[in-house]
Design a protein around this motif. Structure first.
Motif, PDB file in Angstrom:
ATOM      1  N   ASP A 154      11.723   8.771   9.181  1.00  0.00           N
ATOM      2  CA  ASP A 154      11.274   8.981   7.809  1.00  0.00           C
ATOM      3  C   ASP A 154      11.891   7.942   6.860  1.00  0.00           C
ATOM      4  O   ASP A 154      13.051   7.554   7.017  1.00  0.00           O
ATOM      5  CB  ASP A 154      11.692  10.391   7.371  1.00  0.00           C
ATOM      6  N   VAL A 155      11.108   7.508   5.880  1.00  0.00           N
ATOM      7  CA  VAL A 155      11.545   6.467   4.944  1.00  0.00           C
ATOM      8  C   VAL A 155      12.825   6.858   4.219  1.00  0.00           C
ATOM      9  O   VAL A 155      13.773   6.068   4.115  1.00  0.00           O
ATOM     10  CB  VAL A 155      10.427   6.153   3.921  1.00  0.00           C
ATOM     11  N   ASP A 156      12.885   8.080   3.711  1.00  0.00           N
ATOM     12  CA  ASP A 156      14.049   8.501   2.931  1.00  0.00           C
ATOM     13  C   ASP A 156      15.308   8.609   3.793  1.00  0.00           C
ATOM     14  O   ASP A 156      16.412   8.311   3.340  1.00  0.00           O
ATOM     15  CB  ASP A 156      13.758   9.826   2.235  1.00  0.00           C
ATOM     16  N   VAL A 157      15.124   9.016   5.051  1.00  0.00           N
ATOM     17  CA  VAL A 157      16.261   9.062   5.982  1.00  0.00           C
ATOM     18  C   VAL A 157      16.745   7.646   6.281  1.00  0.00           C
ATOM     19  O   VAL A 157      17.949   7.369   6.319  1.00  0.00           O
ATOM     20  CB  VAL A 157      15.875   9.790   7.283  1.00  0.00           C
ATOM     21  N   GLU A 172       0.829  -1.208   0.000  1.00  0.00           N
ATOM     22  CA  GLU A 172       0.000   0.000   0.000  1.00  0.00           C
ATOM     23  C   GLU A 172       0.869   1.266   0.000  1.00  0.00           C
ATOM     24  O   GLU A 172       0.619   2.197  -0.768  1.00  0.00           O
ATOM     25  CB  GLU A 172      -0.913   0.001   1.231  1.00  0.00           C
ATOM     26  N   VAL A 173       1.900   1.286   0.847  1.00  0.00           N
ATOM     27  CA  VAL A 173       2.765   2.463   0.932  1.00  0.00           C
ATOM     28  C   VAL A 173       3.556   2.653  -0.362  1.00  0.00           C
ATOM     29  O   VAL A 173       3.683   3.771  -0.880  1.00  0.00           O
ATOM     30  CB  VAL A 173       3.727   2.359   2.135  1.00  0.00           C
ATOM     31  N   LEU A 174       4.091   1.564  -0.901  1.00  0.00           N
ATOM     32  CA  LEU A 174       4.872   1.660  -2.140  1.00  0.00           C
ATOM     33  C   LEU A 174       3.991   2.083  -3.311  1.00  0.00           C
ATOM     34  O   LEU A 174       4.422   2.857  -4.173  1.00  0.00           O
ATOM     35  CB  LEU A 174       5.554   0.327  -2.429  1.00  0.00           C
ATOM     36  N   LEU A 178       4.153  11.427   4.134  1.00  0.00           N
ATOM     37  CA  LEU A 178       4.138  11.435   2.674  1.00  0.00           C
ATOM     38  C   LEU A 178       3.246  12.548   2.148  1.00  0.00           C
ATOM     39  O   LEU A 178       3.642  13.321   1.266  1.00  0.00           O
ATOM     40  CB  LEU A 178       3.675  10.076   2.141  1.00  0.00           C
ATOM     41  N   HIS A 179       2.027  12.658   2.704  1.00  0.00           N
ATOM     42  CA  HIS A 179       1.112  13.701   2.251  1.00  0.00           C
ATOM     43  C   HIS A 179       1.649  15.094   2.595  1.00  0.00           C
ATOM     44  O   HIS A 179       1.455  16.044   1.827  1.00  0.00           O
ATOM     45  CB  HIS A 179      -0.269  13.495   2.882  1.00  0.00           C
ATOM     46  N   ARG A 200     -11.469   5.746   8.943  1.00  0.00           N
ATOM     47  CA  ARG A 200     -10.487   4.675   8.821  1.00  0.00           C
ATOM     48  C   ARG A 200     -10.035   4.254  10.209  1.00  0.00           C
ATOM     49  O   ARG A 200     -10.058   5.055  11.145  1.00  0.00           O
ATOM     50  CB  ARG A 200      -9.283   5.149   8.006  1.00  0.00           C
ATOM     51  N   PRO A 201      -9.641   2.991  10.386  1.00  0.00           N
ATOM     52  CA  PRO A 201      -9.220   2.533  11.721  1.00  0.00           C
ATOM     53  C   PRO A 201      -7.976   3.250  12.225  1.00  0.00           C
ATOM     54  O   PRO A 201      -7.869   3.544  13.418  1.00  0.00           O
ATOM     55  CB  PRO A 201      -8.964   1.025  11.531  1.00  0.00           C
ATOM     56  N   ARG A 202      -7.023   3.518  11.338  1.00  0.00           N
ATOM     57  CA  ARG A 202      -5.823   4.247  11.745  1.00  0.00           C
ATOM     58  C   ARG A 202      -5.109   4.753  10.497  1.00  0.00           C
ATOM     59  O   ARG A 202      -5.334   4.274   9.390  1.00  0.00           O
ATOM     60  CB  ARG A 202      -4.872   3.361  12.551  1.00  0.00           C
ATOM     61  N   ILE A 203      -4.257   5.746  10.711  1.00  0.00           N
ATOM     62  CA  ILE A 203      -3.435   6.280   9.629  1.00  0.00           C
ATOM     63  C   ILE A 203      -1.988   6.271  10.113  1.00  0.00           C
ATOM     64  O   ILE A 203      -1.653   6.943  11.083  1.00  0.00           O
ATOM     65  CB  ILE A 203      -3.853   7.709   9.254  1.00  0.00           C
ATOM     66  N   PRO A 204      -1.112   5.487   9.475  1.00  0.00           N
ATOM     67  CA  PRO A 204       0.282   5.425   9.925  1.00  0.00           C
ATOM     68  C   PRO A 204       0.982   6.768   9.761  1.00  0.00           C
ATOM     69  O   PRO A 204       0.650   7.558   8.870  1.00  0.00           O
ATOM     70  CB  PRO A 204       0.903   4.353   9.023  1.00  0.00           C
ATOM     71  N   ARG A 205       1.951   7.017  10.629  1.00  0.00           N
ATOM     72  CA  ARG A 205       2.688   8.269  10.588  1.00  0.00           C
ATOM     73  C   ARG A 205       3.376   8.454   9.236  1.00  0.00           C
ATOM     74  O   ARG A 205       3.496   9.565   8.731  1.00  0.00           O
ATOM     75  CB  ARG A 205       3.716   8.300  11.723  1.00  0.00           C
TER      76      ARG A 205
END
Length: 312
Positions: A220-223, A152-154, A274-275, A264-269
């Motif tokens: 953070d993903v990029d870090v 989903e994230v990718l 990303l948004h 939604r049940p939850r939204i990951p950090r």
């Protein structure tokens, strides 16, 4: 012939109330027909929209021989695009299926469904339910449930990911968290090109990760991608400025409120981040950019003021 034998009343001679009632009835009838026509039109439009959005085998062209040896005809180009859309849909459908299975398993939504082979009792586990009700093996069910969040994230980052690739980085998610697994994919995609990412390449990268690797799951993903790259080549990037715990807690609270609004049940950090980055980089709407710029100017001003005060 008497006047009473044929008593014909014309409109001008009718009672005023009777005339008004008749006109009202006509108007109501017209309104009702108009509403019915509008409702039918809306229903047809909704049906057409649903049909357009609904995936289905009937939307894929039947196999036919080439129209010729050279360039594709306009009809072939159209059929080629439709088939590519079908392939892309298949690449996304797996993590949609995985999320559905995970939601069913986590909430035990099968608990009042009678067991297909033992109808005197209900299903107790997803391992019982999936093979009998949906023909999905226990192994496949487990793999889909473990991998869907990564997919989903990718996909949100526009990477053309498939389940074979994601399966190779699930161990990273289990050991270091979702962001780390995504970071491994991003690292390989940035190094080789997104269109050249393979399951084998990801597997090799995961094997190269040191056993004593330490990663912050909420980073953070990029870090994280840069940190992992530094570990692999023996060079550590400069340590990022730590996010204060109070800010992290505030972000998590806002994410919960956001999930409530979006039902939604939850939204990951990571999704919030990303948004936020996308909004910051949006060339057509500088609202977020300008807000951050003002905060940074204010922070620098306060830092300089504190520095001058310390020198006094």
């Amino acid at each position: 012939m008497s006047d009473t034998e044929y008593d014909i009343s014309w409109g001008a001679e009718s009672e005023p109330q009777e005339t008004a009632d008749t006109l009202t009835a006509v108007d109501n009838s017209r309104d009702k027909k108009h509403q019915q026509a509008q409702a039918k039109l809306i229903a047809e439009q909704v049906t057409a929209a649903v049909e357009e959005a609904t995936p289905g085998l009937h939307k894929i062209p039947d196999p036919v021989e080439p129209a010729g040896e050279g360039a594709l005809t306009d009809e072939e180009k159209k059929r080629y695009q439709e088939c590519q859309d079908g392939v892309d849909l298949g690449n996304k459908a797996w993590f949609i299926q995985g999320k559905a299975l995970d939601t069913i398993a986590t909430g035990k939504l099968f608990r009042d469904t009678p067991h297909k082979l033992e109808p005197e009792r209900n299903y107790r586990t997803i391992e019982e339910w999936a093979p009998l009700e949906k023909g999905i093996s226990v192994g496949k069910c487990s793999k889909l449930r473990a991998a869907w969040e990564i997919g989903e994230v990718l996909a949100a980052r526009d990477y053309p990911v498939n389940p074979g690739q994601v399966r190779e980085i699930v161990p990273v998610k289990n050991a270091y968290g979702l962001n780390a697994a995504v970071a491994v994919y991003v690292l390989v995609a940035d190094s080789d090109g997104a269109d050249k990412v393979t399951a084998e390449r990801l597997r090799e990268t995961v094997k190269m990760l040191p056993g004593n690797l330490e990663l912050d799951q909420d980073e953070d993903v990029d870090v994280l991608a840069k940190t992992i790259q530094g570990e692999l080549v023996g060079e550590q990037p400069p340590a990022p400025r730590a996010i204060p715990p109070a800010v992290t807690r505030a972000v998590d609270k806002r994410a919960i409120a956001l999930a409530d609004v979006l039902n939604r049940p939850r939204i990951p950090r990571s999704e919030v981040q990303l948004h936020l980055m996308q909004a910051f980089a949006d060339p057509e709407d500088p609202t977020v950019y300008e807000a951050i710029l003002e905060r940074m100017k204010k922070a620098e001003k306060e830092a300089k003021k504190a520095s001058r005060k310390a020198l006094e």
